[in-house]
Motif scaffolding. Structure first.
Motif, PDB file in Angstrom:
ATOM      1  N   GLY A 185      -3.147   1.575  -3.036  1.00  0.00           N
ATOM      2  CA  GLY A 185      -2.418   2.797  -3.337  1.00  0.00           C
ATOM      3  C   GLY A 185      -2.844   3.414  -4.651  1.00  0.00           C
ATOM      4  O   GLY A 185      -3.491   2.792  -5.496  1.00  0.00           O
TER       5      GLY A 185
ATOM      6  N   TYR B 141      -1.649   6.103  -8.016  1.00  0.00           N
ATOM      7  CA  TYR B 141      -0.458   6.451  -8.784  1.00  0.00           C
ATOM      8  C   TYR B 141      -0.785   7.577  -9.752  1.00  0.00           C
ATOM      9  O   TYR B 141      -1.918   7.742 -10.194  1.00  0.00           O
ATOM     10  CB  TYR B 141       0.087   5.244  -9.544  1.00  0.00           C
ATOM     11  CG  TYR B 141      -0.881   4.584 -10.500  1.00  0.00           C
ATOM     12  CD1 TYR B 141      -0.977   5.001 -11.825  1.00  0.00           C
ATOM     13  CD2 TYR B 141      -1.709   3.552 -10.077  1.00  0.00           C
ATOM     14  CE1 TYR B 141      -1.860   4.411 -12.699  1.00  0.00           C
ATOM     15  CE2 TYR B 141      -2.602   2.953 -10.952  1.00  0.00           C
ATOM     16  CZ  TYR B 141      -2.672   3.385 -12.263  1.00  0.00           C
ATOM     17  OH  TYR B 141      -3.555   2.806 -13.124  1.00  0.00           O
TER      18      TYR B 141
ATOM     19  N   THR C 287       4.935   3.032  -4.796  1.00  0.00           N
ATOM     20  CA  THR C 287       4.595   3.722  -6.025  1.00  0.00           C
ATOM     21  C   THR C 287       4.464   2.700  -7.142  1.00  0.00           C
ATOM     22  O   THR C 287       4.865   1.539  -7.007  1.00  0.00           O
ATOM     23  CB  THR C 287       5.676   4.740  -6.397  1.00  0.00           C
ATOM     24  OG1 THR C 287       6.883   4.031  -6.735  1.00  0.00           O
ATOM     25  CG2 THR C 287       5.943   5.709  -5.246  1.00  0.00           C
TER      26      THR C 287
ATOM     27  N   SER D  42       0.823  -1.213   0.000  1.00  0.00           N
ATOM     28  CA  SER D  42       0.000   0.000   0.000  1.00  0.00           C
ATOM     29  C   SER D  42       0.855   1.260   0.000  1.00  0.00           C
ATOM     30  O   SER D  42       0.375   2.350  -0.365  1.00  0.00           O
ATOM     31  CB  SER D  42      -0.931   0.014   1.217  1.00  0.00           C
ATOM     32  OG  SER D  42      -1.855  -1.048   1.150  1.00  0.00           O
ATOM     33  N   GLN D  43       2.111   1.134   0.397  1.00  0.00           N
ATOM     34  CA  GLN D  43       3.004   2.293   0.449  1.00  0.00           C
ATOM     35  C   GLN D  43       3.783   2.495  -0.852  1.00  0.00           C
ATOM     36  O   GLN D  43       4.477   3.502  -1.012  1.00  0.00           O
ATOM     37  CB  GLN D  43       4.014   2.121   1.581  1.00  0.00           C
ATOM     38  CG  GLN D  43       3.405   1.946   2.965  1.00  0.00           C
ATOM     39  CD  GLN D  43       4.474   1.682   4.002  1.00  0.00           C
ATOM     40  OE1 GLN D  43       5.344   2.518   4.245  1.00  0.00           O
ATOM     41  NE2 GLN D  43       4.403   0.515   4.634  1.00  0.00           N
TER      42      GLN D  43
END
Length: 872
Positions: free
Chosen positions: A697, A699, A67, A64-65
């Motif tokens: 996440g 982007y 990129t 989840s962290q």
């Protein structure tokens, strides 16, 4: 760094034209163009999968962290020889995750120093000892962890061993799927308990070296344009080749390596039927699928077909071009590869990582696969950044003792007319090239690609560098000196005059060491292009045996080989008083065989394959010449499940030594078989659906954010990066068809992330398949008495007749290795699960227990079946 069009948009399966015509429960009956049905979308991880819950949660927190670039970096190898290991992924320095190190091999750490060389998987399987298999896996895992390895590229269930000539059979365990399944599961548990991710390989149907790669085949002069296709019907796939991989998944294996060849004319690393349907959906595999080195043939297509990590990252070695890397970044940005698929790749990789007990902070990689020099370029291919790259860390601990034990307990006594065990013989003569050392040293041939001196392991990527190799000559001489025995050796297969002069002398006990060898296809030894070109002994071995036995009345033969050899011409010679198969025993070879010959270890190993009288008697053989013009050679597995002992039983053919056979220095008696039926209830097919594909996440969609940051760090030549070379998408892709909608070239449903129905044979949150397949339906017990004068291990084996007209006569289902003192009786206890009693039904697409009468047998081998009982 510059991107080139690399078949990013090719479809992942062969069009469903010209379906295979099948009869006889789905087995192929004639050669037709085999095809592989498409299966989409690629299943995503289950957050509630048994044994993976904690790993999933940790992976979710980490992924989840990330990129988009960091996720791509996890999935793509950095290129051949780009860094220290045989394969590495990109790192996540922002979060403290160093590059993941993928390293051979299934019997040791390849390309390093101060590591151990363990017995081959085949030799370990011959012990029929779950505990030893587990301890071997744990020790290999400890050594890998000590070198900084993240993923150990083993154990092996492909090849299974369809053909005895198969070059890499010794890397695996046995042509019997149950013995291989138990062996691979115990090895995986051991490796991962040590804190290293295990990689079950090669998935699936990778049964020969010939034609596995186009470039390799062309190098040998074969004119093919595509790799071999292993054509396997649905029933055979489930009941034979998929079986041990199912056990690997149940054992919690973190990664699976897809193989070079095609299966039903679709490349294994982009075969959606194999990866999406069988492995991830039906078996519920939660880890990641890694390509074999250069086994990836497409970009987006392989992603949606279930591939999660590409190794070594470049399309061909040292090109700097990748199907993934920047192409995968662009594929996600333009919607060709759905974001949830990339997230699932990253999740699977990190969940496997955490499941093996690894934390973000890893010890550094302390070796370079490319050199033993202490200093050199960290980026080997680019010859860049010279620094210390080898710390020469000794990771062996006391593993030599374990290796000696496994090799001794994996040595099969095939014949003994009372000459063994040796008891301080008056005059011992050791004969044969295989008794001595390689004049160039134990590591004198690259990846062990020669047959000079004693054979401890085969050749290829499945090898490791010896820290030492105890030869039979050295160990037996040391024992002879200790005993006051006269000792002489002739370390040649061709010194007939000198050999006959010695072995014909009074009181001579002659021990002959002979061998055969095999390995991976990139090495050719005496015309053996990986696969053995015949089943005979090498270097005049048969003549050596017959010449010695013609003049010496006490001749003992020891065979080192990667499988059966033809011994028909001499095994019954009365002057040959004992025959032993010692497999590929690893670094303690001489000590192990000495322990057995002198009775320090009472032999109890069982042959993990059958010994036929002729090459033709095995019923299968390597395809040595292309049979499809310059297209993909076609290898039909038309024998179905009938390989090795199953084939010999079906043909009602005689054998020299059958599967599971092995003698002891003591004797045993079997009695009192008992069958207890369990009340497990009816089988309920799995129902329901998955949740929708999760994404983790956000982007940026601004392509400028993905251009190589040349102001932050320098570009390394040939290194595979996730960055674009330009913010212009069409120019970055170098694809004249860029912008074409994904649905125009990807199969239907390939990008569908909605909830999906579960297969009836799959397990709901249960890796390995429907949970009820592993319900115990029967428990069988029998009494085993040691009727001899020596303590020893016995290996009772449980066989089952499934009873159908198309079933094998018997199939192995369970076994144990039991230590029994003289005069004592021990109980053998075995279990039969629902899967054990079932056949795969291609119509129902599930395991089904037929109405046929089923009989259970307990015995000493596949043909020495002492006890039997019907299952009611």
């Amino acid at each position: 760094m510059h991107l080139q069009h690399v078949a990013l948009w090719l479809a992942a399966t062969v069009p469903a034209a010209a379906r295979a015509s099948c009869t006889n429960n789905g087995q192929l009956t004639k050669r037709v163009p085999a095809t592989s049905d498409p299966y989409y979308p690629s299943p995503w991880m289950d957050p509630e999968a048994d044994g993976w819950e904690d790993a999933y949660a940790k992976a979710k927190d980490f992924v989840s962290q990330l990129t988009l670039l960091e996720k791509v970096n996890l999935t793509t190898g950095v290129g051949w020889a780009a860094e220290q290991c045989v394969g590495q992924t990109g790192s996540i320095p922002r979060l403290g995750l160093r590059s993941m190190c993928m390293q051979d091999s299934p019997l040791g750490i390849r390309g390093t120093d101060y590591n151990s060389v363990f017995p081959s998987g085949q030799t370990a399987a011959a012990t029929f000892d779950r505990n030893l298999l587990n301890r071997r896996g744990y020790a290999m895992g400890i050594e890998a962890k000590g070198k900084g390895v993240t993923v150990l590229l083993g154990p092996v269930a492909g090849p299974l061993g369809r053909m005895p000539e198969g070059g890499r059979n010794w890397e695996g365990f046995s042509p019997d799927p149950v013995l291989t399944g138990i062996s691979i599961a115990e090895t995986i548990k051991g490796v991962q308990d040590a804190g290293v991710v295990a990689c079950a390989k090669h998935f699936v149907g990778n049964e020969q070296e010939h034609f596995r790669q186009v470039g390799e085949a062309k190098g040998y002069g074969y004119n093919i344009s595509e790799t071999l296709s292993s054509n396997i019907d649905d029933k055979t796939m489930h009941e034979l080749y998929l079986w041990p991989f199912q056990d690997a998944v149940r054992a919690g294996v973190g990664s699976v390596m897809c193989s070079y060849q095609q299966v039903n004319n679709s490349y294994a690393c982009q075969n959606s039927k194999l990866l999406n349907d069988l492995l991830k959906n039906e078996l519920g595999f939660q880890g990641f699928v890694m390509s074999d080195w250069q086994a990836q043939h497409t970009g987006a297509a392989s992603a949606v077909a279930g591939l999660d990590m590409t190794m070594p990252g470049d399309t061909e070695f040292n090109t700097g071009i990748s199907f993934w890397g920047a192409n995968l970044t662009l594929g996600v940005l333009n919607g060709t590869v759905p974001a949830w698929r990339l997230d699932d790749m990253a999740m699977r990789i990190m969940a496997a990582y955490f499941k093996a007990g690894l934390t973000i902070k890893q010890d550094p990689i302390n070796f370079s696969f490319w050199t033993r020099d202490t200093y050199g370029p960290i980026h080997w291919a680019a010859n860049k950044d010279v620094q210390q790259i080898n710390w020469h860390v000794d990771v062996r601990q006391d593993h030599g003792n374990l290796i000696r034990e496994i090799a001794a307990k994996g040595t099969v006594l095939l014949k003994n007319n009372g000459s063994l065990p040796l008891k301080k013989p008056k005059f011992l003569v050791v004969v044969g090239d295989d008794a001595g050392g390689n004049p160039l040293g134990p590591n004198g041939c690259n990846d062990r690609g020669c047959d000079n001196g004693t054979v401890g392991i085969g050749w290829g990527s499945g090898t490791a560098n010896y820290p030492y190799l105890v030869t039979p000559d050295a160990a037996l001489q040391a024992q002879a000196i200790k005993d006051g025995t006269r000792y002489e050796s002739v370390l040649s297969n061709y010194a007939n005059t000198q050999t006959r002069a010695l072995v014909s002398q009074a009181n001579a006990t002659a021990v002959i060491f002979v061998n055969a060898d095999s390995g991976e296809g990139y090495i050719n030894v005496d015309g053996n292009e990986g696969d053995r070109k015949n089943l005979t002994l090498w270097k005049n071995g048969d003549d050596l045996v017959k010449n010695v036995a013609s003049v010496c009345p006490n001749t003992i033969v020891v065979i080192h080989s990667p499988g059966p050899v033809l011994i028909t011409d001499w095994y019954n010679n009365p002057n040959i008083t004992a025959i032993l198969w010692a497999g590929f025993p690893g670094q303690e070879s001489g000590n192990s065989i000495t322990d057995v010959l002198y009775g320090k270890v009472n032999p109890s190993a069982r042959t993990p394959f059958s010994w036929g009288a002729t090459r033709e008697s095995f019923g299968t053989d390597v395809l040595y010449e292309p049979n499809n013009g310059n297209g993909a050679p076609q290898q039909d597995f038309s024998e179905g499940v009938f390989i090795d002992y199953r084939h010999f039983d079906k043909a009602n053919a005689s054998l020299i030594y059958e599967f599971g056979f092995g003698l002891s220095y003591t004797t045993f008696e079997y009695s009192n078989i008992q069958v207890q039926k369990s009340s497990s209830g009816a089988y309920n097919p799995t129902t329901g659906t998955t949740g929708p594909a999760p994404t983790f996440g956000n982007y940026s969609t601004n392509l400028t954010d993905y251009v190589f940051p040349s102001d932050e760090f320098p570009y390394v030549y040939q290194y595979i990066y996730p960055y674009l070379n330009t913010s212009d998408a069409k120019n970055a892709s170098a694809d004249p068809f860029y912008g074409q909608p994904a649905e125009d070239f990807l199969p239907p449903q390939a990008t569908n992330g909605s909830a999906q129905p579960l297969l009836r044979s799959s397990g709901k949150s249960v890796p390995g398949g429907n949970r009820q397949l592993f319900d115990v339906l029967y428990t069988i017990t029998a009494d085993i008495k040691n009727t001899g004068s020596l303590a020893g291990d016995e290996v009772p084996q449980l066989y089952l007749s499934l009873g159908g007209p198309d079933d094998p006569k018997v199939v192995l289902r369970d076994f144990a290795r039991i230590r029994i003192d003289p005069g004592q009786t021990s109980q053998f206890r075995a279990k039969l699960t629902r899967r054990d009693l079932s056949n795969w039904d291609p119509a129902v697409q599930d395991w089904v227990v037929s109405n046929a009468t089923k009989t259970v047998y307990v015995g000493r081998s596949s043909r020495l079946l002492d006890l039997s009982a019907q299952l009611l």
